[in-house]
Design a protein around this motif. Structure first.
Motif, PDB file in Angstrom:
ATOM      1  N   GLU A  48      36.729   3.692  15.031  1.00 42.33           N
ATOM      2  CA  GLU A  48      35.328   3.490  15.401  1.00 42.33           C
ATOM      3  C   GLU A  48      34.391   3.719  14.210  1.00 42.33           C
TER       4      GLU A  48
ATOM      5  N   GLY B 148      35.695   9.138  15.465  1.00 44.19           N
ATOM      6  CA  GLY B 148      35.441   8.503  16.758  1.00 44.19           C
ATOM      7  C   GLY B 148      36.728   8.028  17.392  1.00 44.19           C
ATOM      8  N   ARG B 149      36.577   7.028  18.231  1.00 43.23           N
ATOM      9  CA  ARG B 149      37.753   6.478  18.918  1.00 43.23           C
ATOM     10  C   ARG B 149      38.652   5.782  17.906  1.00 43.23           C
TER      11      ARG B 149
END
Length: 132
Positions: A92, A66-67
Protein backbone atom coordinates in the motif's frame (compact mmCIF):
# COMPACT_ATOMS: atom_id res chain seq x y z
CA UNK A 1 14.08 -31.91 21.70
CA UNK A 2 12.55 -30.97 18.36
CA UNK A 3 11.53 -27.38 17.66
CA UNK A 4 8.62 -28.52 15.48
CA UNK A 5 6.62 -31.68 16.02
CA UNK A 6 3.59 -32.82 14.04
CA UNK A 7 1.80 -35.94 12.93
CA UNK A 8 0.63 -36.61 9.38
CA UNK A 9 -1.76 -39.52 8.78
CA UNK A 10 -3.06 -41.28 5.69
CA UNK A 11 -5.76 -43.90 6.25
CA UNK A 12 -6.20 -44.80 2.56
CA UNK A 13 -6.18 -43.09 -0.81
CA UNK A 14 -3.79 -40.19 -1.15
CA UNK A 15 -5.10 -37.41 1.09
CA UNK A 16 -3.45 -36.69 4.42
CA UNK A 17 -4.35 -35.03 7.69
CA UNK A 18 -1.60 -33.22 9.57
CA UNK A 19 -1.99 -32.18 13.19
CA UNK A 20 0.30 -29.33 14.19
CA UNK A 21 -0.30 -28.35 17.80
CA UNK A 22 -3.99 -27.42 18.00
CA UNK A 23 -4.36 -27.09 14.23
CA UNK A 24 -5.42 -29.60 11.58
CA UNK A 25 -4.45 -29.32 7.93
CA UNK A 26 -5.83 -31.44 5.10
CA UNK A 27 -3.57 -31.87 2.07
CA UNK A 28 -4.52 -33.87 -1.01
CA UNK A 29 -2.40 -34.34 -4.15
CA UNK A 30 -5.67 -34.77 -6.06
CA UNK A 31 -7.05 -31.36 -4.86
CA UNK A 32 -10.27 -33.01 -3.62
CA UNK A 33 -10.18 -32.78 0.20
CA UNK A 34 -7.61 -30.01 0.44
CA UNK A 35 -4.90 -28.21 -1.50
CA UNK A 36 -2.10 -30.23 -3.07
CA UNK A 37 1.36 -30.34 -1.43
CA UNK A 38 2.97 -28.03 -4.00
CA UNK A 39 0.24 -25.41 -3.49
CA UNK A 40 0.71 -25.67 0.28
CA UNK A 41 4.46 -25.15 -0.14
CA UNK A 42 3.92 -22.04 -2.27
CA UNK A 43 1.34 -20.72 0.24
CA UNK A 44 3.73 -21.46 3.12
CA UNK A 45 6.50 -19.58 1.33
CA UNK A 46 4.25 -16.56 0.68
CA UNK A 47 2.90 -16.70 4.26
CA UNK A 48 6.45 -16.50 5.58
CA UNK A 49 7.78 -13.98 3.06
CA UNK A 50 5.06 -11.38 3.60
CA UNK A 51 5.55 -10.90 7.37
CA UNK A 52 9.32 -11.18 6.83
CA UNK A 53 9.15 -8.14 4.54
CA UNK A 54 7.13 -6.23 7.14
CA UNK A 55 9.48 -7.17 9.99
CA UNK A 56 12.59 -6.44 7.92
CA UNK A 57 11.15 -3.08 6.86
CA UNK A 58 10.37 -2.14 10.47
CA UNK A 59 13.92 -3.02 11.53
CA UNK A 60 15.30 -1.00 8.61
CA UNK A 61 13.35 2.08 9.75
CA UNK A 62 10.54 2.11 7.19
CA UNK A 63 7.29 3.79 8.15
CA UNK A 64 4.15 1.65 8.15
CA UNK A 65 3.85 -0.17 4.82
CA UNK A 66 0.07 -0.50 5.17
CA UNK A 67 -1.71 -3.39 3.57
CA UNK A 68 0.47 -5.91 1.77
CA UNK A 69 -0.44 -8.86 -0.41
CA UNK A 70 1.40 -11.49 -2.39
CA UNK A 71 0.02 -12.94 -5.59
CA UNK A 72 1.97 -16.15 -6.07
CA UNK A 73 2.29 -18.32 -9.14
CA UNK A 74 4.22 -21.52 -9.67
CA UNK A 75 5.31 -23.48 -12.69
CA UNK A 76 5.43 -27.28 -12.68
CA UNK A 77 7.50 -29.59 -14.85
CA UNK A 78 6.12 -32.65 -16.67
CA UNK A 79 6.43 -34.74 -13.51
CA UNK A 80 4.49 -32.20 -11.38
CA UNK A 81 7.60 -31.03 -9.53
CA UNK A 82 7.87 -27.34 -8.75
CA UNK A 83 10.09 -25.69 -11.30
CA UNK A 84 9.61 -21.99 -10.56
CA UNK A 85 7.84 -19.75 -8.05
CA UNK A 86 7.03 -16.08 -8.65
CA UNK A 87 5.66 -13.49 -6.24
CA UNK A 88 4.03 -10.17 -7.01
CA UNK A 89 4.34 -8.21 -3.78
CA UNK A 90 1.72 -5.47 -3.50
CA UNK A 91 2.42 -2.77 -0.92
CA UNK A 92 0.00 0.00 0.00
CA UNK A 93 2.78 2.47 0.88
CA UNK A 94 4.85 4.26 -1.73
CA UNK A 95 8.37 2.84 -1.38
CA UNK A 96 11.46 4.42 -2.97
CA UNK A 97 13.42 1.15 -3.31
CA UNK A 98 11.15 -1.88 -3.88
CA UNK A 99 14.21 -4.12 -4.41
CA UNK A 100 15.21 -3.43 -0.81
CA UNK A 101 11.89 -4.88 0.36
CA UNK A 102 12.63 -8.05 -1.61
CA UNK A 103 16.11 -8.31 -0.08
CA UNK A 104 14.70 -7.77 3.43
CA UNK A 105 12.10 -10.50 2.86
CA UNK A 106 14.67 -12.93 1.50
CA UNK A 107 16.95 -12.21 4.44
CA UNK A 108 14.27 -12.75 7.10
CA UNK A 109 12.04 -15.49 5.57
CA UNK A 110 12.77 -18.89 7.08
CA UNK A 111 11.06 -20.75 4.23
CA UNK A 112 13.22 -18.88 1.70
CA UNK A 113 16.29 -20.04 3.65
CA UNK A 114 15.00 -23.62 3.78
CA UNK A 115 14.47 -23.95 0.02
CA UNK A 116 17.86 -25.34 -0.86
CA UNK A 117 18.95 -28.62 -2.36
CA UNK A 118 20.75 -29.92 0.72
CA UNK A 119 17.70 -29.65 3.02
CA UNK A 120 15.80 -32.90 2.73
CA UNK A 121 14.17 -35.14 5.31
CA UNK A 122 16.32 -37.70 7.09
CA UNK A 123 13.89 -40.64 6.88
CA UNK A 124 13.75 -43.58 9.30
CA UNK A 125 11.25 -46.37 8.58
CA UNK A 126 9.52 -48.29 11.38
CA UNK A 127 7.67 -51.40 10.16
CA UNK A 128 4.83 -53.17 11.96
CA UNK A 129 4.18 -49.84 13.66
CA UNK A 130 0.43 -50.31 14.15
CA UNK A 131 0.17 -53.91 15.34
CA UNK A 132 -2.29 -54.29 18.18
Amino acid sequence: MADISLTTTNEDGFDTQSVIGDFALAIDPMDETGPNPNAVLVADYASCFLPAVRLGAQKAGYDDLGRMEIEATAEMDDEDDLEAIAFTLKVEADVDDPAELVALGEDMCHVHAALREDLTADVTVETDAFDD
